[in-house]
Design an enzyme around this catalytic site. Sequence first.
Site, mmCIF file in Angstrom:
data_model
loop_
_atom_site.group_PDB
_atom_site.id
_atom_site.type_symbol
_atom_site.label_atom_id
_atom_site.label_comp_id
_atom_site.label_asym_id
_atom_site.label_seq_id
_atom_site.Cartn_x
_atom_site.Cartn_y
_atom_site.Cartn_z
ATOM 1 C CB CYS A 67 -8.128 26.524 16.436
ATOM 2 S SG CYS A 67 -7.722 24.591 15.070
ATOM 3 C CG ASN A 119 -1.912 -3.078 -0.825
ATOM 4 O OD1 ASN A 119 -2.019 -1.775 -1.789
ATOM 5 N ND2 ASN A 119 -1.493 -2.148 0.308
ATOM 6 N N GLY A 174 -7.121 2.190 1.641
ATOM 7 C CA GLY A 174 -6.576 1.340 1.374
ATOM 8 C C GLY A 174 -7.262 0.233 2.786
ATOM 9 N N GLY A 175 -6.092 0.278 4.328
ATOM 10 C CA GLY A 175 -6.253 -0.941 5.143
ATOM 11 C C GLY A 175 -7.736 -0.344 6.003
ATOM 12 C CB ILE A 176 -9.057 1.988 7.613
ATOM 13 C CG1 ILE A 176 -8.066 2.186 8.682
ATOM 14 C CG2 ILE A 176 -10.322 2.791 8.347
ATOM 15 C CD1 ILE A 176 -7.885 3.390 9.540
ATOM 16 C CB CYS A 200 24.171 12.192 25.886
ATOM 17 S SG CYS A 200 22.815 12.538 27.295
ATOM 18 C CE LYS A 237 -4.185 0.773 -1.806
ATOM 19 N NZ LYS A 237 -3.569 1.265 -1.000
ATOM 20 N NE ARG A 280 1.432 15.433 11.798
ATOM 21 C CZ ARG A 280 2.204 15.588 12.324
ATOM 22 N NH1 ARG A 280 2.856 16.578 12.095
ATOM 23 N NH2 ARG A 280 2.667 14.634 13.378
HETATM 24 N N1 LIG Z 1 -3.854 12.786 -0.277
HETATM 25 C C1 LIG Z 1 -4.878 11.520 -1.001
HETATM 26 N N2 LIG Z 1 -5.404 11.676 -2.123
HETATM 27 C C2 LIG Z 1 -7.025 10.457 -1.971
HETATM 28 N N3 LIG Z 1 -6.105 9.219 -1.188
HETATM 29 C C3 LIG Z 1 -4.582 9.442 -0.414
HETATM 30 C C4 LIG Z 1 -3.895 10.236 -0.349
HETATM 31 N N4 LIG Z 1 -3.143 10.274 0.722
HETATM 32 C C5 LIG Z 1 -3.497 9.056 0.870
HETATM 33 N N5 LIG Z 1 -4.375 8.638 0.495
HETATM 34 C C6 LIG Z 1 -4.716 6.733 0.835
HETATM 35 O O1 LIG Z 1 -5.378 6.477 1.723
HETATM 36 C C7 LIG Z 1 -4.818 5.189 2.115
HETATM 37 C C8 LIG Z 1 -4.331 5.188 3.238
HETATM 38 O O2 LIG Z 1 -4.574 3.272 3.397
HETATM 39 P P1 LIG Z 1 -2.841 2.848 3.892
HETATM 40 O O3 LIG Z 1 -2.172 3.531 5.041
HETATM 41 O O4 LIG Z 1 -4.140 1.129 4.246
HETATM 42 O O5 LIG Z 1 -2.160 2.546 2.504
HETATM 43 P P2 LIG Z 1 -1.399 1.210 1.933
HETATM 44 O O6 LIG Z 1 -0.085 2.266 0.982
HETATM 45 O O7 LIG Z 1 -2.595 0.462 0.878
HETATM 46 O O8 LIG Z 1 -0.533 0.506 2.682
HETATM 47 P P3 LIG Z 1 1.126 0.532 3.290
HETATM 48 O O9 LIG Z 1 1.170 1.819 3.098
HETATM 49 O O10 LIG Z 1 0.535 0.020 4.972
HETATM 50 O O11 LIG Z 1 1.094 -0.101 2.101
HETATM 51 C C9 LIG Z 1 -3.939 4.454 0.509
HETATM 52 O O12 LIG Z 1 -4.577 3.614 -0.116
HETATM 53 C C10 LIG Z 1 -3.616 5.798 -0.030
HETATM 54 O O13 LIG Z 1 -3.213 5.705 -1.196
HETATM 55 ZN ZN LIG Z 2 -9.147 23.886 15.790
#
Ligand SMILES: Nc1ncnc2c1ncn2[C@@H]1O[C@H](COP(=O)(O)OP(=O)(O)OP(=O)(O)O)[C@@H](O)[C@H]1O
Ligand SMILES: [Zn+2]
Length: 614
Positions: A457, A52, A22-24, A172, A68, A117
């Site tokens: 951990c 995107n 995606g973005g990164i 509150c 993607k 996460r």
């Molecule tokens: N479980 C996963 N397996 C593989 N890829 C994943 C998983 N979870 C998230 N991703 C990918 O990680 C990337 C994160 O990039 P980004 O946050 O830019 O997402 P995006 O959906 O393109 O952007 P936005 O959420 O801003 O619309 C996404 O392309 C998403 O599909």
């Molecule tokens: Zn750890």
Amino acid sequence: MSWREKQTAMLAEKKVLMVGAGGIGCELLKNIVLAGFRDIHVIDLDTIDVSNLNRQFLFRREHVGKSKAEVATAAGLRIAPDAEVKIVFDHDSIFSEKFNYEFFKQFAFVLNALDNRSARNHVNRMCMSTHVPLIDGGTAGYLGQVRTMVRGATECYECVPKDENKKSFPGCTIRNTPSEHIHCTVWSKHVFNQLFGEVDIDDDVSPDMDDEEAKEKLEVTDEGMESGDGPKEEGGDAKLEEEEEEGGKGEEQKEKPSNTRMMAEESGYNPEIIFNKLFVDDIHYLLKMANLWKERRPPVPQPFGELATENAGSSTISTAAQMDPAQRVWTPAENGDEFRKAVEELRVRKAAAPDGILSWDKDDDAAMRFVAACANIRAVIFGIPMKSLFEIKSMAGNIIPAIATTNAIIAGIMTVDALRIAAGHADKIASSILLPVPNFRGMVVIPEPVVKPNPSCYTCSAKREVTMRVNVEKMTVETLRDKVLMGALGVGAPDVMEATTSKVILSSEPGETDGLLGDTLSLHGLSMGGRLLVEDFDSSDELRLVVLQAAAFDDVTFEIVSDEKPEVKEEGEEEEEMAEKMEDATIGKKRKTMDETEFPVKKARVEEEEEISV
Ligand SMILES: Nc1ncnc2c1ncn2[C@@H]1O[C@H](COP(=O)(O)OP(=O)(O)OP(=O)(O)O)[C@@H](O)[C@H]1O
Ligand SMILES: [Zn+2]
């Protein structure tokens, strides 16, 4: 061979896994190809969305709807056409079984370019279990973070438990004394749940009669209760609840605001009745807590039929935007009308919902309009400027803008760390934070000190660790006990706890967990695999069981992928040494003059799932 040739040959050998395109990910793939990595595996489960395109520059309009991972791979291959670059991709979730222990083992390191996460946790576990270094990048608006994690040498992604129940505002403030629009928006989301969703008693929307601030001052001057500036004639005989044990006021008769859900149901979800309960009756209760309003502007009830048709408050939206109803600030009367329409629609949908419950979603038009209207009316009551639907949507949906530059900087730092790891300079690993504004030294990228692993951990501490594949949808707790633990692993009297929830699923105490024996493992927090902590009551030995999902297996089949005893001495020493070296070589020297107080930001973390958008 020149150093450059050596470097080229060395990088070409390193297999790299990049999770998320995606973005990164787009920035990162370009960087690592240009940096000289020649063997790359890209995984992403998503397809390209038109939204995107502004920052995920490997994608073009004609790619919308396509994978993607596939499009990024094709673009990556074009970046260095003369070099022998191999990029393969999987359009799949990283949770997929095919990305198993052996799969992870083949990489020199893993780059996380994810946005949630649970996927980060999963990659962390796989990397820790296979001892593959992990470089994780995340951004939230102008804030960013890179964390490089090496088993045994640095903390892992799960060494510090994340706060799952982050509550941003005191109850509150939300229920009694909002002072910003966001307080009204949060309250309105709670109202939505109270009326149409799953009622959460922690998210009560009625006035909080136990507000300490009101009580404390009431002890000084009880008359204050009758001296509020706002209307007090209605319900003027009601007394504020006092919980003093010895003060004597406790006997006073108490009247409480009516229960929002019950009132709505009794009225047949009549919009006007609900409106007047929320914005008139409950406000009168608040006004009775006169001490709250001594130094604040008291709230002004807004009866449904008396809403102003002109705007007193204003928003920061430009005049050009005033044409768009989503960007224009509605008048109080328009908010009232939107409230009525939304309640009517949501009432019908709630009645038709299979479980009689609606869930709030910022992209659900009626739900969003309900929250916007509610928040604005409450804002009027408390003298807070109203906002447009568009602005409220971004607050209510926790939308943090994805900023291309932040992603680019984070991807750049990740690439530098990748080059260090590839070159074997593990002693130069550092994690970094990107600040939205320069700190007092004019720095925006701040190196973070290497943090040693948390010895307790659940993911990375030194324990016997068994990785196994089972079908969590089929294997029962009983089979796990008899065939895997007592059978294959020789645990005499197993006590088993699920690591994330700390839920005991098997006790060595006879009879204690018999009710769970027939449950499948997926019912106990292992829906896609996970970790179990096992203790042998007989020998007090402990082991960590890393469970990987294998959907093809039946209920009794399992495969032990690895069985690692606690790190052998040399390895432990080696890693400890490395951790020490890291501290000295990287941050330690640079940071000798920077103490905690000068550097408060170094503790900031970009780790709340909803807040990470890249
Ligand atoms: N479980 C996963 N397996 C593989 N890829 C994943 C998983 N979870 C998230 N991703 C990918 O990680 C990337 C994160 O990039 P980004 O946050 O830019 O997402 P995006 O959906 O393109 O952007 P936005 O959420 O801003 O619309 C996404 O392309 C998403 O599909
Ligand atoms: Zn750890």
